[in-house]
Design a protein around this motif. Structure first.
Motif, PDB file in Angstrom:
ATOM      1  N   LEU A  45       7.110  -8.045  -9.059  1.00  0.00           N
ATOM      2  CA  LEU A  45       5.187  -7.804  -8.965  1.00  0.00           C
ATOM      3  C   LEU A  45       4.378  -8.112  -7.822  1.00  0.00           C
ATOM      4  CD1 LEU A  45       4.254  -7.033 -12.471  1.00  0.00           C
ATOM      5  CD2 LEU A  45       3.733  -8.958 -12.010  1.00  0.00           C
ATOM      6  N   PHE A  46       4.424  -9.134  -7.557  1.00  0.00           N
ATOM      7  CA  PHE A  46       3.510  -9.697  -6.552  1.00  0.00           C
ATOM      8  C   PHE A  46       4.364  -8.825  -5.061  1.00  0.00           C
ATOM      9  CE2 PHE A  46       1.239 -12.844  -8.168  1.00  0.00           C
ATOM     10  CZ  PHE A  46       1.799 -12.968  -9.354  1.00  0.00           C
ATOM     11  N   GLY A  47       5.312  -8.210  -4.735  1.00  0.00           N
ATOM     12  CA  GLY A  47       5.758  -7.552  -3.911  1.00  0.00           C
ATOM     13  C   GLY A  47       4.571  -5.996  -3.807  1.00  0.00           C
ATOM     14  N   GLU A  48       4.560  -5.881  -5.247  1.00  0.00           N
ATOM     15  CA  GLU A  48       4.239  -4.202  -5.600  1.00  0.00           C
ATOM     16  C   GLU A  48       2.117  -4.957  -4.654  1.00  0.00           C
ATOM     17  OE1 GLU A  48       6.924  -1.939  -8.466  1.00  0.00           O
ATOM     18  OE2 GLU A  48       4.464  -3.049  -9.531  1.00  0.00           O
ATOM     19  N   LEU A  49       1.263  -5.855  -5.305  1.00  0.00           N
ATOM     20  CA  LEU A  49       0.618  -6.614  -5.441  1.00  0.00           C
ATOM     21  C   LEU A  49       0.033  -6.136  -3.615  1.00  0.00           C
ATOM     22  CD1 LEU A  49      -2.428  -7.578  -5.175  1.00  0.00           C
ATOM     23  CD2 LEU A  49      -1.212  -9.848  -5.840  1.00  0.00           C
ATOM     24  N   LEU A  50       1.397  -6.910  -2.942  1.00  0.00           N
ATOM     25  CA  LEU A  50       1.419  -7.911  -1.528  1.00  0.00           C
ATOM     26  C   LEU A  50       1.504  -5.966  -0.651  1.00  0.00           C
ATOM     27  CD1 LEU A  50       3.125 -10.650  -1.195  1.00  0.00           C
ATOM     28  CD2 LEU A  50       0.266  -9.940  -0.794  1.00  0.00           C
ATOM     29  N   PHE A  51       2.044  -5.189  -1.362  1.00  0.00           N
ATOM     30  CA  PHE A  51       2.083  -3.943  -0.141  1.00  0.00           C
ATOM     31  C   PHE A  51       0.408  -3.313  -0.259  1.00  0.00           C
ATOM     32  CE2 PHE A  51       4.539   0.181   1.301  1.00  0.00           C
ATOM     33  CZ  PHE A  51       3.987   0.768   0.552  1.00  0.00           C
ATOM     34  N   GLN A  52      -0.124  -3.159  -1.414  1.00  0.00           N
ATOM     35  CA  GLN A  52      -1.312  -2.193  -1.990  1.00  0.00           C
ATOM     36  C   GLN A  52      -2.248  -3.405  -1.058  1.00  0.00           C
ATOM     37  OE1 GLN A  52      -2.902  -2.319  -5.535  1.00  0.00           O
ATOM     38  NE2 GLN A  52      -0.402  -2.636  -6.519  1.00  0.00           N
ATOM     39  N   ALA A  53      -1.616  -4.638  -1.213  1.00  0.00           N
ATOM     40  CA  ALA A  53      -3.413  -5.101   0.256  1.00  0.00           C
ATOM     41  C   ALA A  53      -2.634  -4.718   2.095  1.00  0.00           C
ATOM     42  CB  ALA A  53      -2.559  -6.791  -0.220  1.00  0.00           C
ATOM     43  N   ALA A  54      -1.369  -5.157   1.800  1.00  0.00           N
ATOM     44  CA  ALA A  54      -0.856  -4.459   3.265  1.00  0.00           C
ATOM     45  C   ALA A  54      -1.626  -2.673   3.792  1.00  0.00           C
ATOM     46  CB  ALA A  54       0.315  -4.387   3.409  1.00  0.00           C
ATOM     47  N   ASP A  55      -1.121  -2.084   2.331  1.00  0.00           N
ATOM     48  CA  ASP A  55      -1.881  -0.738   3.053  1.00  0.00           C
ATOM     49  C   ASP A  55      -2.990  -0.173   3.075  1.00  0.00           C
ATOM     50  OD1 ASP A  55      -1.571   2.262   1.039  1.00  0.00           O
ATOM     51  OD2 ASP A  55      -0.976   1.800   2.906  1.00  0.00           O
ATOM     52  N   CYS A  56      -3.542  -1.366   2.570  1.00  0.00           N
ATOM     53  CA  CYS A  56      -5.287  -0.818   2.532  1.00  0.00           C
ATOM     54  C   CYS A  56      -5.636  -1.380   3.989  1.00  0.00           C
ATOM     55  CB  CYS A  56      -6.506  -1.090   1.718  1.00  0.00           C
ATOM     56  SG  CYS A  56      -6.324  -3.628   0.822  1.00  0.00           S
ATOM     57  N   LEU A  57      -4.898  -2.435   4.161  1.00  0.00           N
ATOM     58  CA  LEU A  57      -5.672  -3.408   5.383  1.00  0.00           C
ATOM     59  C   LEU A  57      -5.620  -2.659   6.704  1.00  0.00           C
ATOM     60  CD1 LEU A  57      -4.668  -6.922   4.749  1.00  0.00           C
ATOM     61  CD2 LEU A  57      -7.542  -6.372   5.225  1.00  0.00           C
ATOM     62  N   ASN A  58      -3.608  -1.477   6.599  1.00  0.00           N
ATOM     63  CA  ASN A  58      -3.334  -0.946   7.769  1.00  0.00           C
ATOM     64  C   ASN A  58      -4.624   0.261   7.678  1.00  0.00           C
ATOM     65  OD1 ASN A  58      -1.405   1.772   7.816  1.00  0.00           O
ATOM     66  ND2 ASN A  58      -1.373  -0.354   9.394  1.00  0.00           N
ATOM     67  N   ARG A  59      -5.022   0.639   7.007  1.00  0.00           N
ATOM     68  CA  ARG A  59      -5.621   1.716   6.746  1.00  0.00           C
ATOM     69  C   ARG A  59      -7.166   1.470   7.784  1.00  0.00           C
ATOM     70  NH1 ARG A  59      -4.329   5.690   3.109  1.00  0.00           N
ATOM     71  NH2 ARG A  59      -2.416   5.078   1.736  1.00  0.00           N
ATOM     72  N   GLN A  60      -7.450   0.438   7.528  1.00  0.00           N
ATOM     73  CA  GLN A  60      -8.520  -0.636   8.189  1.00  0.00           C
ATOM     74  C   GLN A  60      -8.899  -0.937   9.735  1.00  0.00           C
ATOM     75  OE1 GLN A  60     -11.819  -0.359   6.391  1.00  0.00           O
ATOM     76  NE2 GLN A  60     -10.810   0.728   5.830  1.00  0.00           N
ATOM     77  N   GLY A  61      -7.361  -0.175  10.510  1.00  0.00           N
ATOM     78  CA  GLY A  61      -6.561  -1.013  11.012  1.00  0.00           C
ATOM     79  C   GLY A  61      -5.344  -2.403  11.358  1.00  0.00           C
ATOM     80  N   VAL A  62      -5.575  -2.817  10.757  1.00  0.00           N
ATOM     81  CA  VAL A  62      -4.550  -4.131  10.906  1.00  0.00           C
ATOM     82  C   VAL A  62      -3.241  -3.153  11.198  1.00  0.00           C
ATOM     83  CG1 VAL A  62      -3.738  -5.813   9.554  1.00  0.00           C
ATOM     84  CG2 VAL A  62      -5.578  -5.970   9.382  1.00  0.00           C
ATOM     85  N   SER A  63      -2.562  -4.451  12.142  1.00  0.00           N
ATOM     86  CA  SER A  63      -1.586  -3.528  12.627  1.00  0.00           C
ATOM     87  C   SER A  63      -0.885  -4.670  12.947  1.00  0.00           C
ATOM     88  CB  SER A  63      -1.443  -2.692  13.860  1.00  0.00           C
ATOM     89  OG  SER A  63      -1.988  -3.929  15.702  1.00  0.00           O
ATOM     90  N   PHE A  64      -0.264  -5.583  12.443  1.00  0.00           N
ATOM     91  CA  PHE A  64       0.463  -7.441  12.443  1.00  0.00           C
ATOM     92  C   PHE A  64      -0.100  -7.564  11.038  1.00  0.00           C
ATOM     93  CE2 PHE A  64       2.590  -9.540  14.852  1.00  0.00           C
ATOM     94  CZ  PHE A  64       3.408 -10.837  13.749  1.00  0.00           C
TER      95      PHE A  64
END
Lengths: 382, 323
Positions: B145-164
């Protein structure tokens, strides 16, 4: 006969005391608060008003304002009917800042966050901790001159003061990292620091209080169970602090996993009472079954371990404005007696200090604490 | 031996921002005045990292109430629980409590992050295991459950330019994950690889890495993070050899300014033993446990260590931005 009742330590400081203490202008509502509570507590508030209305307060005036705050808090606790009282720590700033700022060997280095937008000033030990003046003595003498009931004096313990401080004296900056040797050296430094605070700072303060007539001191150690592996160090510190002092000692620890105290607290030498928090975790349902009293399950362990000291049973939640009805307090006490087997082992207290509650709420909670204790005593014919 | 410098997790607020935060609470200043001070401090933190030639810029999370609140308040299905002590510190947080289906609002979540003008941008988030433990959901379903949440979080951050994205875990040392839970963690990090151009790290805070090496080394992450104040180098597993490392070298829990030579000695030992393909050096846990001036001094010490490493020469380490 009934259960011995007491509060744990702090009460909120009224705005007139806070604003006067920081030389801020007092507002109409601050003065009204002084009048309302002065009337309620049967105090000669006109004298206080005269002081508060001065255009400029001198340092002596501010001391007097703080003493008035102590008077009010003492009367509030006495009005609630508590058997043992204190002044709600009205003359102190805060449980860490006050003792550290009145001791030698410490320097405040800046603010750190507690939670949300709450910050506190943290100090580093930069030299051998040393006793300057007994920092609670004047406050105690004043409380003693004013109180109509026996006093219990709270004081922050050595382990907590050391744990909440940075160490720039006992630790060396060149201790190796990534080695077991370095880790052991850090542990040793921590022990030395804690022992010195116990011996050089807290013990002389307590001796001064006892000499002035204090016969009950509560040592506050909220940090104890945050490091379960250091409970033995806390025990050493407590014993160093209190050894051979002719005084009743309580230990207050809150919001912790109390199981971590065992087996080490069996080595505590001179503890009359453990004041612990339970109401925070409990239900609001009436009844004396385990299901109805989920917050008090630790009592089974306390009983099993045959702890001889009394238990200060926290029956009032200090985090909410919910006013515990006397019957709920009664049932919490009755459950405690059911598990421990005897009412003699129980004192009845709040979970912790009430400084986050208004005086109106604090008085209502404390009044019901006493009422609940009397109800329980009635049921037990105690 | 050329390690590089990085920040991670919550950075402490300056005395100016502390005062502003208190004044905001006491309604002595308004939200826009507070936001102005916050933005200035954010810029200052980015400039500080640029001056010290950090290869990644971290946001510092200067307006976060705690490690979890931004995630909780950006999600439906989650609410904040009661105030809880963080590990063995004197800092408190509100844990996540699940009340419904968890769904992240990316727009709301992104408002919690100060974005640097310059990239690359690195973010620290709690690991799914930490979230699950905090929410009292230490089971495979909770991790998922929290993995799915964090995937969404990482994904949206990556779209904003986060690379790490570095995932910090201060609980794995005390709450050892069982085999099934670990399986879900592996699945989570495997799924993260679907996000293109995202480097990941797993940082073990507040614990001896050796005690959890078995669980952690199986995770398909790019960097492994360890706290050198709690981890004996002599016992480090050879399975860490030639990996990319994040090394916690300065003590975030104490104001004493760490000695550069001591850090250098430890790094030399690690580099000789493990020959890491890249190393980032940092604080051993979040610097929020010391005042801001002390935090900056500690990071300056790390910058000095890096200079000393360069003078001493040694192995070149590959650019972290290549995967």
């Amino acid at each position: 006969m009934t259960f011995l009742t007491h509060e744990v330590g702090s009460l909120a400081k009224p705005e007139w005391r806070v604003r006067a203490g920081s030389l801020q202008e007092l507002r109409k509502k601050d003065l009204e608060e002084a009048v309302v509570w002065g009337k309620k507590l049967n105090l000669n508030y006109q004298e206080l008003l005269k002081l508060l209305k001065k255009p400029k307060l001198s340092p002596e005036d501010i001391t007097q304002v703080k003493q008035w705050s102590s008077r009010y808090a003492l009367r509030l606790e006495e009005r609630a009917g508590l058997a043992a009282v204190y002044d709600g720590e009205q003359q102190r700033s805060e449980m860490y800042h006050y003792p550290v700022s009145h001791s030698s060997g410490f320097v405040f280095v800046g603010h750190v966050r507690s939670f949300d937008h709450k910050f506190y000033q943290k100090a580093a030990v930069v030299g051998q901790p040393a006793f300057r003046l007994p920092y609670h003595l004047e406050e105690f003498r004043f409380a003693k001159s004013m109180a109509h009931k026996p006093l219990k004096v709270p004081i922050t313990g050595a382990y907590t003061l050391a744990d909440w401080s940075y160490d720039e004296y006992y630790l060396r900056a060149d201790l190796p990292i990534g080695t077991v040797l370095g880790q052991k050296a850090r542990v040793k430094a921590r022990c030395q620091f804690t022992h010195d605070v116990a011996r050089e700072l807290i013990r002389p303060n307590i001796l001064a209080l006892v000499e002035a007539g204090a016969n009950w001191v509560q040592i506050d150690e909220p940090a104890v169970t945050t490091h379960p592996e250091e409970v033995p160090l806390f025990v050493e510190a407590f014993n160093l602090t209190t050894r051979d002092i002719n005084c009743r000692f309580s230990i207050h620890i809150c919001f912790s996993d109390y199981n971590n105290l065992f087996p080490h607290i069996h080595q505590i030498e001179n503890c009359h009472e453990y004041t612990l928090e339970f109401a925070n975790r409990d239900s609001k349902t009436l009844g004396i079954s385990a299901n109805q009293r989920p917050g008090y399950q630790f009592l089974t362990r306390f009983k099993k371990e045959r702890v001889k000291a009394r238990l200060g049973l926290g029956v009032i939640d200090i985090h909410t404005d919910f006013i515990e009805p006397p019957k709920l307090v009664r049932d919490r006490i009755l459950y405690g007696v059911k598990i421990l087997g005897s009412p003699d082992q129980i004192y009845v207290t709040t979970d912790c200090g009430l400084r986050t509650r208004t005086w109106r709420i604090a008085l209502a909670k404390l009044t019901n604490l006493v009422a609940g204790a009397n109800l329980a005593a009635g049921v037990l014919k105690f | 031996m050329n390690p590089e410098l990085t920040l991670h997790s919550l950075f402490p607020r300056s005395e100016r921002l502390v005062t502003a935060s208190r004044n905001l609470d006491r309604r002595r200043i308004g939200k826009s005045a507070y936001a102005k001070i916050l933005n200035e401090e954010q810029e200052s933190l980015f400039t500080f990292q640029q001056r010290l030639k950090c290869p990644f810029l971290e946001s510092g999370y200067l307006n976060w109430p705690d490690r979890f609140r931004p995630l909780i308040e950006s999600c439906s299905g989650l609410t904040s629980g009661s105030l809880t002590r963080f590990a063995d510190t004197n800092t408190f947080y509100k844990p996540p409590v699940i009340w419904g289906e968890i769904k992240l609002d990316p727009k709301k979540f992104l408002t919690w992050f100060g974005k640097p003008d310059d990239l690359p941008w690195k973010i620290t988030l709690p690991s799914p295991f930490h979230l699950a433990i905090a929410a009292q959901q230490n089971n495979p379903a909770g991790i998922k459950l929290f993995g799915e949440l964090l995937f969404q979080a990482a994904d949206c951050l990556n779209r904003q330019g986060v690379s790490f994205v570095q995932f910090n875990d201060p609980v794995i040392g005390s709450e050892k994950p069982n085999r099934l839970v670990n399986k879900e963690l592996v699945a989570f990090f495997t799924k993260l690889k679907k996000i293109a151009d995202l480097t990941t790290g797993y940082y073990v805070e507040m614990a001896d890495f050796n005690q959890v090496a078995k669980s952690v080394l199986g995770l398909p992450v790019d960097y492994f993070g360890l706290d050198l104040l709690l981890t004996p180098i002599a016992r480090l597993s050879k399975d860490l050899k030639e990996k990319r490392l994040v090394l916690g070298c300065v003590d975030s829990r104490n104001s004493l300014i760490d000695e550069p030579e001591t850090i250098l000695a430890a790094l030399n030992r690690i580099f000789k033993k493990l020959l890491p393909s890249h190393a980032l050096i940092t604080s051993n846990t979040a610097l929020e446990f010391v005042p801001a001036t002390i935090a900056r001094q500690k990071i300056e010490v790390l910058a000095l260590v890096i200079k000393k490493c360069k003078k001493g020469g040694g192995r070149d380490i590959s650019d972290p931005r290549g995967r």
